[in-house]
Design a protein around this motif. Structure first.
Motif, short mmCIF file in Angstrom:
data_model
loop_
_atom_site.label_atom_id
_atom_site.label_comp_id
_atom_site.label_asym_id
_atom_site.label_seq_id
_atom_site.Cartn_x
_atom_site.Cartn_y
_atom_site.Cartn_z
N MET A 211 -9.87 -8.71 -10.64
CA MET A 211 -11.20 -9.25 -10.43
C MET A 211 -11.94 -9.43 -11.76
O MET A 211 -12.66 -10.43 -11.97
CB MET A 211 -12.02 -8.36 -9.50
N ILE A 212 -11.75 -8.49 -12.68
CA ILE A 212 -12.40 -8.60 -13.98
C ILE A 212 -11.88 -9.82 -14.75
O ILE A 212 -12.64 -10.54 -15.39
CB ILE A 212 -12.18 -7.30 -14.80
N VAL A 213 -10.59 -10.06 -14.66
CA VAL A 213 -10.00 -11.24 -15.31
C VAL A 213 -10.59 -12.52 -14.69
O VAL A 213 -10.96 -13.47 -15.40
CB VAL A 213 -8.47 -11.23 -15.18
N ASP A 214 -10.66 -12.54 -13.35
CA ASP A 214 -11.24 -13.71 -12.67
C ASP A 214 -12.71 -13.88 -13.06
O ASP A 214 -13.20 -15.00 -13.24
CB ASP A 214 -11.11 -13.55 -11.16
N LEU A 218 -14.58 -16.99 -14.78
CA LEU A 218 -15.76 -17.58 -14.14
C LEU A 218 -16.94 -17.65 -15.11
O LEU A 218 -17.62 -18.67 -15.22
CB LEU A 218 -16.13 -16.75 -12.91
N LEU A 219 -17.16 -16.57 -15.84
CA LEU A 219 -18.27 -16.53 -16.80
C LEU A 219 -18.04 -17.52 -17.94
O LEU A 219 -19.00 -18.12 -18.45
CB LEU A 219 -18.44 -15.12 -17.35
N ARG A 220 -16.79 -17.70 -18.34
CA ARG A 220 -16.50 -18.67 -19.39
C ARG A 220 -16.90 -20.08 -18.94
O ARG A 220 -17.46 -20.86 -19.71
CB ARG A 220 -15.01 -18.63 -19.74
N LYS A 221 -16.62 -20.38 -17.68
CA LYS A 221 -16.99 -21.69 -17.14
C LYS A 221 -18.50 -21.82 -17.05
O LYS A 221 -19.07 -22.88 -17.36
CB LYS A 221 -16.36 -21.86 -15.76
N VAL A 222 -19.16 -20.75 -16.63
CA VAL A 222 -20.63 -20.79 -16.53
C VAL A 222 -21.25 -21.02 -17.90
O VAL A 222 -22.20 -21.81 -18.05
CB VAL A 222 -21.15 -19.47 -15.92
N LEU A 223 -20.70 -20.37 -18.93
CA LEU A 223 -21.22 -20.55 -20.29
C LEU A 223 -20.97 -21.96 -20.80
O LEU A 223 -21.75 -22.48 -21.61
CB LEU A 223 -20.60 -19.51 -21.23
N ASP A 224 -19.89 -22.57 -20.35
CA ASP A 224 -19.62 -23.96 -20.74
C ASP A 224 -20.70 -24.90 -20.21
O ASP A 224 -20.91 -25.99 -20.76
CB ASP A 224 -18.25 -24.41 -20.21
N ARG A 242 -13.83 -19.95 -7.47
CA ARG A 242 -13.52 -18.75 -8.26
C ARG A 242 -14.39 -17.58 -7.82
O ARG A 242 -13.91 -16.44 -7.72
CB ARG A 242 -13.74 -19.03 -9.74
N TYR A 243 -15.65 -17.86 -7.54
CA TYR A 243 -16.54 -16.79 -7.07
C TYR A 243 -16.10 -16.29 -5.70
O TYR A 243 -16.08 -15.08 -5.45
CB TYR A 243 -17.98 -17.30 -7.01
N VAL A 244 -15.74 -17.21 -4.82
CA VAL A 244 -15.28 -16.82 -3.48
C VAL A 244 -14.01 -15.98 -3.57
O VAL A 244 -13.86 -14.98 -2.84
CB VAL A 244 -15.05 -18.08 -2.61
#
Length: 371
Positions: A211-214, A218-224, A242-244
């Protein structure tokens, strides 16, 4: 008074369109004057040569345009000085007589010189003062017309520039507000997801690690998306997936998610991270001691020129008396509504209502061809 502010663009005072417009107007006035003089010459049997009549009007046009340029230049000078209206009126009242007198004097001397050169008209010198008084009304009207058109042109231009600057400022304020609202979502989203990771650590460490890897992905995409206000629905759904996946890992078989997406709307632009708070809210409020399993349905469709997004669940729902305050109770729904209002003004719909069992969160935004 002070001069024009330095930050005002130089092109704001460009007088080329104005001079062309006034020049065309004055040339038309001289054309109508030519027809009137020609008619009077015929009716009064003056027998003045047509060449003289035409030449006089050409001279009047050239001399007139020269003095009109002077009048426009003076008016622009007053504008640059930001003189008050009363002072400008007084200044023009004091200048109208000497300028129009010089105008008449120059025209008379140039016309006389051409008579002497071509010797096709009487070379007499009329009384200068009475000749001016005879033509003062026409010259004064042209002077006032040039002044009025000049001030109208520049005041309209100023107003347009002010509106443009105001529009730019509003756009900057809007962008700043959108960034602020987006920045509020990030810590809120991260906090809730980390809570999910923390809950799973006591149950299944390996799943928590996955989950931490996912979550990192997810956070990398949000920061993009940090500087992007709108993304395609396809990208929004990809991030939501990804969140689901993270939440399904936490709740295992107790959480199921169905997707019903109209493929014809996947290219429509939507605010980034629009659906995630709605799904998060459904999960957070859907589970209860009476609802140990939760089914969520995410749908997107086209209806009457709008993109309609629905997140529905079969959870515990909320009390009817809580409906009025539902947008004030949590950051997710409140933030979502404010973002929609900021981006679409009144051209959107955001409703949350009970379906017994469950809740539906529904957003409708306009489908715009060019974004």
């Amino acid at each position: 008074m002070g001069k024009t502010p330095k930050h005002q663009p130089a092109e704001a005072w460009s007088g080329k369109p104005l001079l062309i417009g006034i020049g065309i107007m004055y040339a038309f006035i001289q054309l109508t004057t030519l027809t009137r003089v020609y008619a009077l010459n015929y009716l009064d049997n003056l027998n003045s040569p047509s060449s003289e009549i035409i030449r006089d009007r050409l001279i009047a046009t050239i001399v007139g345009l020269t003095f009109i340029y002077l009048i426009v230049t003076i008016s622009r000078y007053f504008l640059r000085r930001n003189w008050p209206g009363f002072r400008i009126i007084v200044a023009h009242m004091l200048m109208v007589v000497p300028i129009t007198f010089c105008w008449y004097f120059v025209f008379g001397r140039v016309a006389l010189w051409f008579c002497q050169v071509f010797q096709d008209c009487e070379q007499n010198v009329d009384d200068l003062v009475y000749g001016y008084l005879l033509n003062a009304n026409t010259l004064t009207m042209v002077y006032l017309l040039a002044v009025a058109v000049t001030y109208t042109y520049y005041y309209v231009r100023r107003d347009n520039e002010n509106q443009l600057q105001q529009s730019k400022m509003e756009t900057k304020v809007l962008q700043a507000r959108m960034k602020m609202l987006r920045s509020q979502l990030h810590p809120h989203f991260l906090f809730n997801t980390l809570n999910s990771v923390n809950s799973l650590m006591d149950i299944d460490v390996k799943k928590a690690q996955v989950m931490i890897v996912d979550l990192a992905d997810l956070l990398r995409k949000v920061l993009d998306w940090k500087d992007t206000q709108k993304v395609t629905l396809k990208d929004e759904l990809s991030l939501l997936q990804r969140y689901v996946d993270i939440e399904k890992m936490r709740f295992s078989e107790d959480l199921s998610v169905d997707w019903e997406i109209d493929e014809t709307v996947t290219d429509v632009k939507v605010p980034g991270l629009l659906l995630q708070p709605l799904v998060e809210n459904a999960i957070h409020h859907g589970f209860s001691s009476d609802h140990l399993e939760l089914q969520i349905k995410i749908a997107a469709s086209r209806e009457n020129g709008h993109l309609v997004l629905r997140v529905s669940d079969d959870g515990q729902g909320f009390l009817e008396e809580e409906k009025e305050a539902i947008f004030e109770q949590g950051t997710g729904l409140q933030n979502t509504r404010e973002r929609l209002r900021t981006m679409y003004d009144k051209d959107f719909r955001f409703d949350v209502y009970n379906t017994h069992p469950g809740v539906i969160s529904e957003v409708a935004i306009p489908i715009r061809k060019k974004e």
